[in-house]
Design an enzyme around this catalytic site. Structure first.
Site, PDB file in Angstrom:
ATOM      1  N   LYS A 138       1.124   3.110  -9.741  1.00 52.58           N
ATOM      2  CA  LYS A 138      -0.047   3.144  -8.629  1.00 52.58           C
ATOM      3  C   LYS A 138      -0.818   4.436  -8.785  1.00 52.58           C
ATOM      4  O   LYS A 138      -0.022   5.560  -9.451  1.00 52.58           O
ATOM      5  CB  LYS A 138       0.609   3.074  -7.280  1.00 52.58           C
ATOM      6  CG  LYS A 138      -0.634   2.675  -6.234  1.00 52.58           C
ATOM      7  CD  LYS A 138      -0.742   0.941  -6.319  1.00 52.58           C
ATOM      8  CE  LYS A 138      -1.883   0.825  -5.217  1.00 52.58           C
ATOM      9  NZ  LYS A 138      -1.860  -0.788  -4.961  1.00 52.58           N
ATOM     10  N   ASP A 178      -7.857  -1.167  -5.815  1.00 49.35           N
ATOM     11  CA  ASP A 178      -6.977  -1.366  -4.648  1.00 49.35           C
ATOM     12  C   ASP A 178      -8.331  -0.859  -3.504  1.00 49.35           C
ATOM     13  O   ASP A 178      -9.506  -0.923  -4.000  1.00 49.35           O
ATOM     14  CB  ASP A 178      -6.014  -0.332  -4.809  1.00 49.35           C
ATOM     15  CG  ASP A 178      -5.074  -0.538  -3.373  1.00 49.35           C
ATOM     16  OD1 ASP A 178      -4.224  -1.550  -3.335  1.00 49.35           O
ATOM     17  OD2 ASP A 178      -4.997   0.351  -2.436  1.00 49.35           O
TER      18      ASP A 178
HETATM   19  P1  NDP Z   1     -11.191  -2.669   0.313  1.00 55.24           P
HETATM   20  O1  NDP Z   1     -11.436  -1.365   0.191  1.00 55.24           O
HETATM   21  O2  NDP Z   1     -11.904  -3.704  -0.168  1.00 55.24           O
HETATM   22  O3  NDP Z   1     -11.060  -3.041   1.867  1.00 55.24           O
HETATM   23  C1  NDP Z   1     -10.166  -2.245   2.698  1.00 55.24           C
HETATM   24  C2  NDP Z   1     -10.610  -2.660   4.311  1.00 55.24           C
HETATM   25  O4  NDP Z   1      -9.662  -1.951   5.251  1.00 55.24           O
HETATM   26  C3  NDP Z   1     -11.904  -2.172   4.773  1.00 55.24           C
HETATM   27  O5  NDP Z   1     -12.451  -2.910   5.429  1.00 55.24           O
HETATM   28  C4  NDP Z   1     -11.629  -0.615   5.230  1.00 55.24           C
HETATM   29  O6  NDP Z   1     -12.513  -0.261   6.031  1.00 55.24           O
HETATM   30  C5  NDP Z   1     -10.313  -1.168   5.700  1.00 55.24           C
HETATM   31  N1  NDP Z   1      -9.379   0.087   5.900  1.00 55.24           N
HETATM   32  C6  NDP Z   1      -8.875   0.862   4.807  1.00 55.24           C
HETATM   33  N2  NDP Z   1      -8.277   2.193   5.119  1.00 55.24           N
HETATM   34  C7  NDP Z   1      -8.299   1.911   6.588  1.00 55.24           C
HETATM   35  C8  NDP Z   1      -7.911   2.803   7.588  1.00 55.24           C
HETATM   36  N3  NDP Z   1      -6.995   3.906   7.147  1.00 55.24           N
HETATM   37  N4  NDP Z   1      -8.023   2.501   8.857  1.00 55.24           N
HETATM   38  C9  NDP Z   1      -8.773   1.431   9.165  1.00 55.24           C
HETATM   39  N5  NDP Z   1      -9.413   0.478   8.152  1.00 55.24           N
HETATM   40  C10 NDP Z   1      -9.156   0.686   7.212  1.00 55.24           C
HETATM   41  O7  NDP Z   1      -9.564  -2.770  -0.208  1.00 55.24           O
HETATM   42  P2  NDP Z   1      -8.722  -4.161  -0.605  1.00 55.24           P
HETATM   43  O8  NDP Z   1      -8.884  -5.407   0.379  1.00 55.24           O
HETATM   44  O9  NDP Z   1      -8.426  -4.038  -1.845  1.00 55.24           O
HETATM   45  O10 NDP Z   1      -7.247  -3.654   0.064  1.00 55.24           O
HETATM   46  C11 NDP Z   1      -6.877  -3.810   1.543  1.00 55.24           C
HETATM   47  C12 NDP Z   1      -5.229  -3.531   1.376  1.00 55.24           C
HETATM   48  O11 NDP Z   1      -4.674  -4.685   0.677  1.00 55.24           O
HETATM   49  C13 NDP Z   1      -4.705  -2.502   1.079  1.00 55.24           C
HETATM   50  O12 NDP Z   1      -3.416  -2.192   1.599  1.00 55.24           O
HETATM   51  C14 NDP Z   1      -4.275  -2.601  -0.200  1.00 55.24           C
HETATM   52  O13 NDP Z   1      -3.113  -1.881  -0.912  1.00 55.24           O
HETATM   53  C15 NDP Z   1      -3.792  -4.012  -0.160  1.00 55.24           C
HETATM   54  N6  NDP Z   1      -3.860  -4.883  -1.376  1.00 55.24           N
HETATM   55  C16 NDP Z   1      -4.949  -4.988  -2.087  1.00 55.24           C
HETATM   56  C17 NDP Z   1      -4.836  -5.850  -3.364  1.00 55.24           C
HETATM   57  C18 NDP Z   1      -6.294  -6.101  -4.173  1.00 55.24           C
HETATM   58  O14 NDP Z   1      -6.040  -6.890  -5.178  1.00 55.24           O
HETATM   59  N7  NDP Z   1      -7.295  -5.604  -3.850  1.00 55.24           N
HETATM   60  C19 NDP Z   1      -3.765  -6.141  -3.967  1.00 55.24           C
HETATM   61  C20 NDP Z   1      -2.470  -6.218  -3.167  1.00 55.24           C
HETATM   62  C21 NDP Z   1      -2.725  -5.515  -1.991  1.00 55.24           C
HETATM   63  P3  NDP Z   1     -13.557   0.866   5.851  1.00 55.24           P
HETATM   64  O15 NDP Z   1     -14.633   0.138   4.946  1.00 55.24           O
HETATM   65  O16 NDP Z   1     -14.179   1.452   7.082  1.00 55.24           O
HETATM   66  O17 NDP Z   1     -12.714   1.772   4.869  1.00 55.24           O
END
Ligand code: NDP
Length: 465
Positions: A138, A178
């Site tokens: 990661k 991510d």
């Molecule tokens: P994105 O950046 O596309 O979206 C993240 C979302 O979560 C946004 O809406 C963001 O809001 C919100 N968010 C992030 N950090 C915070 C925080 N500290 N507090 C509140 N809201 C938060 O990321 P992903 O959708 O790719 O990832 C989301 C989760 O899924 C993560 O935990 C990631 O590790 C996990 N994941 C992702 C994979 C992938 O293929 N993309 C695979 C497996 C797991 P804002 O825009 O305001 O920051």
């Protein structure tokens, strides 16, 4: 279950686990998320060590918590005003026993060494569960893409890759996206890698379709999580049809979780971002989902705009004084946390259980605190832990790597079918492993043990490296 007698001078499995955990905390201070991820896996491994003393004699636990390599580097770049900015870049190469390091890059101001180590540690077991040959890694940076121009994001990505390219490669370490790293960032990173190395290879996944990407990769984590939830419900002769669903976040994972929930006839009610929560009592349909995708992926706006556009929806701004998240207090049948780590606290878990939630499937990584996890297990609701439920993303990255190696592209249907089969197989593995180790229905044990065994045996086979 048969347990093995402990010879004099050898620690009992529980004491061995305890002593390694103490050393993990002492050697990795100020990394609470890493401690949390290790503690959760170790708790399940009590059941394994009682049956397999060979892991203890080979000091497998001390070895598996120690990254094979940790890279930390300076990332200097110019902003649009010509000012110098400096961020910190990381890559954790955690374990390569069953394949090249594989795992995403996160760009978010909260990123630090401990958070990336927890993610890399989880990734090792998750990748093992996918049945594909991928080790765990990661990386990322404390860079915040929010509010930056495309040119600023490009200059940052180019500087980041100028260092990272020395350490990665299609047979060594293959990063992906991510939080904060989507198609735009992967494009800039890939362009710089190609320029510096003069080679066009599958060194990153999540690439654009015209330059080596796989169909379904953007959708894979969300789709996979819903396929996994469907399997959990099937084990209780139930289905997603008509279920009211809570989804958090509004990024990649949330968007495609919502899309697949609609395919299965469920009714998603919520989305969120770091500024607040949207609750739409009428449900988020395909038209509203298209609005969210445009808002987040193209306009890069805030989720509160949803409530300005759809008047019956309610926006609840984030209130740090509130000790719970109102999203998890909306009455529903299923919950799909898809934003970030520890977004479900004990109080949130209590609200979910009180409101009758039957299923929690984790799209985000480690979204539930250890207390919340314990409450779900004690309440005996269907609980799909992240390393199993969200493994569809990295599984499809593995399929992208396979297509790159063969220099061909599979159809959308072919990739989706493979993803669906992989999620069914992961659920079956977790379900059967939980039963075999005497904790039927406990998919946390099923995922941790199922993921661990393959990696641990490969480490034993390969000697002390
Ligand atoms: P994105 O950046 O596309 O979206 C993240 C979302 O979560 C946004 O809406 C963001 O809001 C919100 N968010 C992030 N950090 C915070 C925080 N500290 N507090 C509140 N809201 C938060 O990321 P992903 O959708 O790719 O990832 C989301 C989760 O899924 C993560 O935990 C990631 O590790 C996990 N994941 C992702 C994979 C992938 O293929 N993309 C695979 C497996 C797991 P804002 O825009 O305001 O920051």
């Amino acid at each position: 279950m048969t347990s093995v007698m402990t010879p004099p001078g050898v620690k009992a499995p529980g004491d061995y686990i305890e002593s390694v955990m103490i050393s993990v905390k002492a050697k990795n201070p100020a990394e609470p998320e890493f401690h949390q991820a290790v503690a959760e896996v170790f708790d399940s491994l009590r059941l394994v060590l009682a049956k397999h003393p060979e892991y203890q004699s080979a000091r497998l636990l001390e070895r598996i918590v120690e990254p094979e390599r940790v890279l930390m580097f300076r990332v200097p770049w110019f902003d649009d005003l010509g000012n110098i900015q400096v961020n910190r870049g990381f890559r954790i190469e955690m374990n390569s026993a069953i394949g090249p390091y594989k795992g995403g890059l996160r760009f978010h101001p909260s990123v630090n060494l401990g958070i990336l180590k927890f993610l890399a540690f989880e990734q090792v077991f998750k990748n093992s569960l996918t049945t594909l040959p991928m080790g765990g890694g990661k990386g990322g940076s404390d860079f915040d893409p929010k509010g930056k121009s495309d040119n600023e994001v490009m200059r940052f990505c180019q500087s980041f890759m100028t260092e990272l390219q020395r350490h990665i490669g299609p047979d060594t370490d293959v990063p992906a996206g991510d939080i904060g790293v989507g198609g735009r960032e992967i494009g800039f990173l890939f362009g710089q890698y190609k320029r510096l190395r003069n080679e066009f290879t599958g060194v990153l996944t999540g690439k654009g379709l015209a330059w080596g990407g796989s169909l379904i990769r953007p959708e894979a984590t969300g789709y996979g999580c819903v396929y996994f939830a469907n399997e959990m419900l099937k084990s209780k002769k139930d289905s997603l049809e008509g279920k009211l669903c809570l989804v958090s976040g509004s990024g990649n994972v949330s968007q495609y979780t919502i899309e697949k929930l609609l395919d299965f006839g469920a009714k998603p009610l919520t989305v969120s971002d770091s500024n607040g929560v949207i609750y739409d009592p009428e449900g988020i349909n395909r038209e509203k989902l298209a609005f969210i995708i445009e808002l987040k992926n193209v306009k890069r706006g805030r989720i509160r705009d949803y409530a300005d556009h759809y008047k019956k929806a309610i926006f609840m701004p984030t209130d740090i004084k509130l000790e719970h998240n109102p999203l998890w207090n909306v009455k529903a049948d299923c919950a799909f946390p898809s934003a970030t780590q520890n977004e479900i606290t004990a109080k949130d878990a209590a609200n979910l259980i009180k409101n009758g939630v039957k299923l929690v499937a984790e799209g985000a990584n480690m979204p539930s605190t250890l207390d919340a996890t314990k409450m779900f297990l004690d309440a005996k609701i269907l609980y799909g832990p992240a390393k199993a439920a969200n493994a569809g993303g990295v599984a499809t990255s593995g399929l992208e790597m396979a297509q790159n190696s063969a220099r061909l592209s599979w159809t959308r249907q072919e990739v989706d079918d493979r993803l669906h089969k992989i999620m069914i197989a992961i659920h079956q593995n977790c379900y059967e492993t939980a039963e075999k180790y005497g904790t039927p229905g406990n998919l946390v044990n099923g995922a941790n043990i199922g993921g661990f065994l393959k990696v641990a045996n490969a480490m034993l086979d390969q000697g002390l490296v």
